[in-house]
Design a protein around this motif. Sequence first.
Motif, PDB file in Angstrom:
ATOM      1  N   ILE C 183       5.296   2.531  -7.396  1.00 15.78           N
ATOM      2  CA  ILE C 183       4.655   2.208  -6.119  1.00 15.78           C
ATOM      3  C   ILE C 183       3.181   2.616  -6.117  1.00 15.78           C
ATOM      4  CG2 ILE C 183       5.238   4.366  -4.910  1.00 15.78           C
ATOM      5  CD1 ILE C 183       5.918   2.496  -2.474  1.00 15.78           C
ATOM      6  N   VAL C 184       2.859   3.703  -6.805  1.00 18.27           N
ATOM      7  CA  VAL C 184       1.476   4.181  -6.811  1.00 18.27           C
ATOM      8  C   VAL C 184       0.589   3.211  -7.588  1.00 18.27           C
ATOM      9  CG1 VAL C 184      -0.028   6.048  -7.519  1.00 18.27           C
ATOM     10  CG2 VAL C 184       2.234   6.560  -6.607  1.00 18.27           C
ATOM     11  N   VAL C 185       1.108   2.752  -8.722  1.00 19.48           N
ATOM     12  CA  VAL C 185       0.348   1.816  -9.550  1.00 19.48           C
ATOM     13  C   VAL C 185       0.114   0.525  -8.787  1.00 19.48           C
ATOM     14  CG1 VAL C 185       0.448   0.441 -11.654  1.00 19.48           C
ATOM     15  CG2 VAL C 185       1.222   2.814 -11.677  1.00 19.48           C
ATOM     16  N   LEU C 186       1.177   0.032  -8.122  1.00 23.75           N
ATOM     17  CA  LEU C 186       1.045  -1.220  -7.369  1.00 23.75           C
ATOM     18  C   LEU C 186       0.089  -1.047  -6.196  1.00 23.75           C
ATOM     19  CD1 LEU C 186       4.707  -2.574  -7.389  1.00 23.75           C
ATOM     20  CD2 LEU C 186       2.746  -3.406  -8.685  1.00 23.75           C
ATOM     21  N   SER C 187       0.219   0.053  -5.427  1.00 29.40           N
ATOM     22  CA  SER C 187      -0.630   0.233  -4.244  1.00 29.40           C
ATOM     23  C   SER C 187      -2.087   0.310  -4.643  1.00 29.40           C
ATOM     24  CB  SER C 187      -0.267   1.517  -3.496  1.00 29.40           C
ATOM     25  OG  SER C 187       1.107   1.634  -3.374  1.00 29.40           O
ATOM     26  N   GLN C 188      -2.358   1.063  -5.688  1.00 34.74           N
ATOM     27  CA  GLN C 188      -3.738   1.201  -6.141  1.00 34.74           C
ATOM     28  C   GLN C 188      -4.344  -0.158  -6.474  1.00 34.74           C
ATOM     29  OE1 GLN C 188      -5.606   4.123  -7.419  1.00 34.74           O
ATOM     30  NE2 GLN C 188      -7.150   2.979  -8.555  1.00 34.74           N
ATOM     31  N   TRP C 189      -3.537  -0.964  -7.158  1.00 40.56           N
ATOM     32  CA  TRP C 189      -4.021  -2.294  -7.550  1.00 40.56           C
ATOM     33  C   TRP C 189      -4.198  -3.187  -6.316  1.00 40.56           C
ATOM     34  CZ3 TRP C 189      -0.718  -6.930  -8.052  1.00 40.56           C
ATOM     35  CH2 TRP C 189      -1.428  -8.030  -8.513  1.00 40.56           C
ATOM     36  N   LEU C 190      -3.224  -3.131  -5.382  1.00 33.54           N
ATOM     37  CA  LEU C 190      -3.300  -3.979  -4.184  1.00 33.54           C
ATOM     38  C   LEU C 190      -4.502  -3.606  -3.317  1.00 33.54           C
ATOM     39  CD1 LEU C 190       0.493  -4.079  -3.295  1.00 33.54           C
ATOM     40  CD2 LEU C 190      -0.863  -5.917  -4.282  1.00 33.54           C
ATOM     41  N   ASP C 191      -4.907  -2.336  -3.367  1.00 31.62           N
ATOM     42  CA  ASP C 191      -6.061  -1.910  -2.578  1.00 31.62           C
ATOM     43  C   ASP C 191      -7.385  -2.334  -3.208  1.00 31.62           C
ATOM     44  OD1 ASP C 191      -4.487  -0.837  -0.695  1.00 31.62           O
ATOM     45  OD2 ASP C 191      -4.581   1.217  -1.446  1.00 31.62           O
ATOM     46  N   SER C 192      -7.353  -2.666  -4.502  1.00 26.93           N
ATOM     47  CA  SER C 192      -8.590  -3.050  -5.186  1.00 26.93           C
ATOM     48  C   SER C 192      -8.871  -4.531  -4.918  1.00 26.93           C
ATOM     49  CB  SER C 192      -8.436  -2.814  -6.688  1.00 26.93           C
ATOM     50  OG  SER C 192      -7.594  -3.794  -7.237  1.00 26.93           O
ATOM     51  N   PRO C 193     -10.114  -4.995  -5.153  1.00 29.14           N
ATOM     52  CA  PRO C 193     -10.436  -6.411  -4.913  1.00 29.14           C
ATOM     53  C   PRO C 193      -9.545  -7.355  -5.723  1.00 29.14           C
ATOM     54  CG  PRO C 193     -12.422  -5.145  -5.406  1.00 29.14           C
ATOM     55  CD  PRO C 193     -11.277  -4.222  -5.596  1.00 29.14           C
ATOM     56  N   ASP C 194      -9.146  -6.926  -6.944  1.00 32.40           N
ATOM     57  CA  ASP C 194      -8.315  -7.791  -7.782  1.00 32.40           C
ATOM     58  C   ASP C 194      -6.934  -8.015  -7.184  1.00 32.40           C
ATOM     59  OD1 ASP C 194     -10.282  -7.940  -9.756  1.00 32.40           O
ATOM     60  OD2 ASP C 194      -9.648  -6.006 -10.554  1.00 32.40           O
ATOM     61  N   GLY C 195      -6.479  -7.031  -6.409  1.00 35.92           N
ATOM     62  CA  GLY C 195      -5.135  -7.128  -5.856  1.00 35.92           C
ATOM     63  C   GLY C 195      -5.102  -7.785  -4.490  1.00 35.92           C
ATOM     64  N   ALA C 196      -6.232  -8.373  -4.090  1.00 35.96           N
ATOM     65  CA  ALA C 196      -6.326  -8.968  -2.756  1.00 35.96           C
ATOM     66  C   ALA C 196      -5.354 -10.125  -2.572  1.00 35.96           C
ATOM     67  CB  ALA C 196      -7.745  -9.441  -2.503  1.00 35.96           C
ATOM     68  N   CYS C 197      -4.872 -10.669  -3.693  1.00 37.78           N
ATOM     69  CA  CYS C 197      -3.968 -11.816  -3.644  1.00 37.78           C
ATOM     70  C   CYS C 197      -2.615 -11.463  -3.058  1.00 37.78           C
ATOM     71  CB  CYS C 197      -3.734 -12.319  -5.063  1.00 37.78           C
ATOM     72  SG  CYS C 197      -2.963 -11.066  -6.110  1.00 37.78           S
ATOM     73  N   CYS C 198      -2.256 -10.163  -3.118  1.00 38.93           N
ATOM     74  CA  CYS C 198      -0.834  -9.827  -3.055  1.00 38.93           C
ATOM     75  C   CYS C 198      -0.563  -8.677  -2.098  1.00 38.93           C
ATOM     76  CB  CYS C 198      -0.332  -9.469  -4.449  1.00 38.93           C
ATOM     77  SG  CYS C 198      -0.724 -10.744  -5.660  1.00 38.93           S
ATOM     78  N   LYS C 199       0.698  -8.477  -1.824  1.00 46.08           N
ATOM     79  CA  LYS C 199       1.084  -7.433  -0.879  1.00 46.08           C
ATOM     80  C   LYS C 199       2.321  -6.705  -1.402  1.00 46.08           C
ATOM     81  CE  LYS C 199       4.115 -10.620   1.486  1.00 46.08           C
ATOM     82  NZ  LYS C 199       4.424 -11.443   2.638  1.00 46.08           N
ATOM     83  N   LEU C 200       2.559  -5.538  -0.829  1.00 49.54           N
ATOM     84  CA  LEU C 200       3.729  -4.758  -1.204  1.00 49.54           C
ATOM     85  C   LEU C 200       4.919  -5.253  -0.380  1.00 49.54           C
ATOM     86  CD1 LEU C 200       3.954  -2.339  -3.159  1.00 49.54           C
ATOM     87  CD2 LEU C 200       4.117  -0.879  -1.149  1.00 49.54           C
ATOM     88  N   ILE C 201       6.032  -5.555  -1.046  1.00 51.17           N
ATOM     89  CA  ILE C 201       7.230  -5.999  -0.324  1.00 51.17           C
ATOM     90  C   ILE C 201       8.020  -4.786   0.149  1.00 51.17           C
ATOM     91  CG2 ILE C 201       9.411  -7.248  -0.524  1.00 51.17           C
ATOM     92  CD1 ILE C 201       7.042  -9.116  -0.559  1.00 51.17           C
ATOM     93  N   GLY C 202       8.137  -3.794  -0.720  1.00 45.29           N
ATOM     94  CA  GLY C 202       8.869  -2.602  -0.320  1.00 45.29           C
ATOM     95  C   GLY C 202       9.208  -1.735  -1.501  1.00 45.29           C
TER      96      GLY C 202
END
Lengths: 276, 237, 260
Positions: C183-202
């Motif tokens: 979850i930490v790896v995903l959240s960090q990426w989602l918060d970055s500009p590159d991760g703007a495409c996506c969201k955390l499901i759960g």
Amino acid sequence: MSASMQTADSVERPPLPPHGWSRQRILGYGLVVLWAFMGIGLVAYLISAWNTELFQKYAPGYVSGIGITLSLVGISIVVGAILSVPIAYGRMSRNPVIAGLAYAYVYFFRGTPLLAQAFLVYYGFGSFRPELDAVGLWWFFREAFNCAIFAFSLNTAAYQAEILRGAIQSVPKGQWEGAASLGLHKLQTLRKIILPQALIVALRPYGNEVILMIKGSAIVAIITVYDLMGITRLTYSRTFDFQSYLWAAIIYLLIVETLRHAIDWIERRITRHLKR
Amino acid sequence: MQSVWTLLSWGSEGWLDDIAYGALVTVCLALATLPVGLLIGFLIALAKQSSERSLRLAGDIYTTIFRGLPELLTLFLVFFGAQIGIQQAVRLFNPEATVEVNSFVSGMIALGVVFSSYASEVFLSAFRAIPQGQYEGGFAVGLSKAQTMRLVVLPQLIRIALPGLANLWLILLKDTSLVSAIGLTDILRQAGVAARVTKHAFLFFGVAALIYLALAIVSSIGISAIERWVGKQEAHR
Amino acid sequence: MRIAMRIALAASAALLALGTAQAQEKVLKIGTEGAYPPFNNLTADGKLEGFDVDIAQALCDEMKVKCEFIAQDWDGIIPALQAGKFDAIIASMSITPERMEKVDFTNKYYNTPPAIAAPKDSDIKGVTKEDLAGKTIGVQASTTHFNYSTATYTDSTVKPYPTAQEYQLDLANGRLDAVNDDIVVLSQWLDSPDGACCKLIGAIKPVVEIHGPGAGIAIRKGETALRDQFNAAIDAIRANGKYKEINDKYFKFDVYGGDS
């Protein structure tokens, strides 16, 4: 060499063929024994490391991996063969623009590593998704397997074009002139006279190209196509058992050797009329 | 988003220095592999054209194996297998010793054996192109076997084998890209890291491909210079 | 011929000498991946950084040894440890029974749950097998997440990638419907500009048999002295506040997790 041997050698006679235990023979036997020893060692290791549970768990993966490797190579070779015809034509063209373009194509694909080409297609094209979507090609590049086919086909087309060109140019000019004097037009000459002779020349290079593709296809594992090599890496990274690599080595060797012998056999068949 | 030129700049912001270092590694690896591959390839060719059957057999087994295995697989076999094997052998004598077969050496060994198995075929066909009379002539003027090889056969052999070997060099240069899979920081690995971090995959893999192309062009120029020089040597005789 | 032999022998002796000389310097070599931000990744100037790297440095300082970091691809990291290319793996490696057959682990040094992420316009509602049926899920190969996905999402296609950054590229460009990772790896990426495409499901409830008790330091089997040293050092940096300092540098919450 000692001095006495020098004087013996200076008598003008070639050395006798070796008999008994010459140095060469000792070395040769030693090396063959070493190979045999390594072969026995390999078999012994595989037997000692045999694990039925592991085999049942991973063998189906290997079988599907072989299937993917073979279909990947098969499709790419055929597509590449079709693409190679216009490229070979371009290479032989007298129009400097067409010849230059064909030359640049061949030079690029033969001058850069297949791995770099595969990366360029898979990850590089991936970053142009909106553009590819707009022209309706994204569905194709979405699949890693298709990307591999795309990269491999373009790559092998460059090599096959050179094989084709070399083979056609190896047929003496007199054959064209002879056919022309019989009133055959160019396409007929190519199909009936030039190609049959060129294919004999081209068979071996074509065979080598297939073998190179089979070996080269191992790199698709890196772009998430799980072919034989990919399955092997996956198995190794889960079991850390070195035999997963050894089995892959044996399978690749079997495929390549079978192909090589098949090519030898075909060559012997189609050159029967040339034997005296 | 940073601009393309920042990404390709030299220094801590850009990736050009890293990729240039990768190019250096690639060239070093290829240059280090070449003499190893040539030497082994020549010895294998000697074995394969020997009158001794067992030597021919041993040479054939070598080329069958290393021309049949994918280069990537050979690399993994050396990288993971040789390390464990050598380690165990050394531990027999000195339980404390650690032997480091790093990815550069692994790459050198793996590419070297692959290169040598192809080079042996090139040398072998060159050997066959030299008429038997050349050897007999050598013996006739009183040269020993080694002298005949060195003074009469080898100069001709090199000239005949040169185009084939040049081709193998170009293949070697491309095959070095495989070492990126065992963690050596060559051109392709550096480009891959840059592509992953910056998400500009097409840019960096494109740059990598162009560098390989440049290396190939430089090699071609070098090779034709060598060929001209060898040709001139021949003309002097 | 004989001269060539002698040169070869001398060269190999030199190589061996080099190998043994290196062993005597007593530098502890730490292997890490360098493609798993924020835990470990490579910067543009080729340096390793991240939570794992900082923790490792703190542990080395605590143990008063000189440490050297080596980047190694994930799928070869355990074989490389066994082959002696480095002495310990500090790379967010989960302590699992499968791995414990090959290596020994220290106690955990952090524990965070796994999670699922998907594109923003995705119709995926949850993280169960049914929610993800028919979807293509990207994971990093030979991780607990790969094992969990192949075991759980049997109605989906699970695609293993060599590194986390590669499945991120493919999720962003739409080759994947979802990804499964820490979850930490995903959240960090989602918060970055590159991760703007996506969201955390759960988040996914960890399964102890698959995910283990958390991330530990892997060392070669039987090197208990080194393991004890590491365990003592982990306790020490937890006690003296060094751990919290590093934790707060990277995260807004405590990644150590509950006592287990």
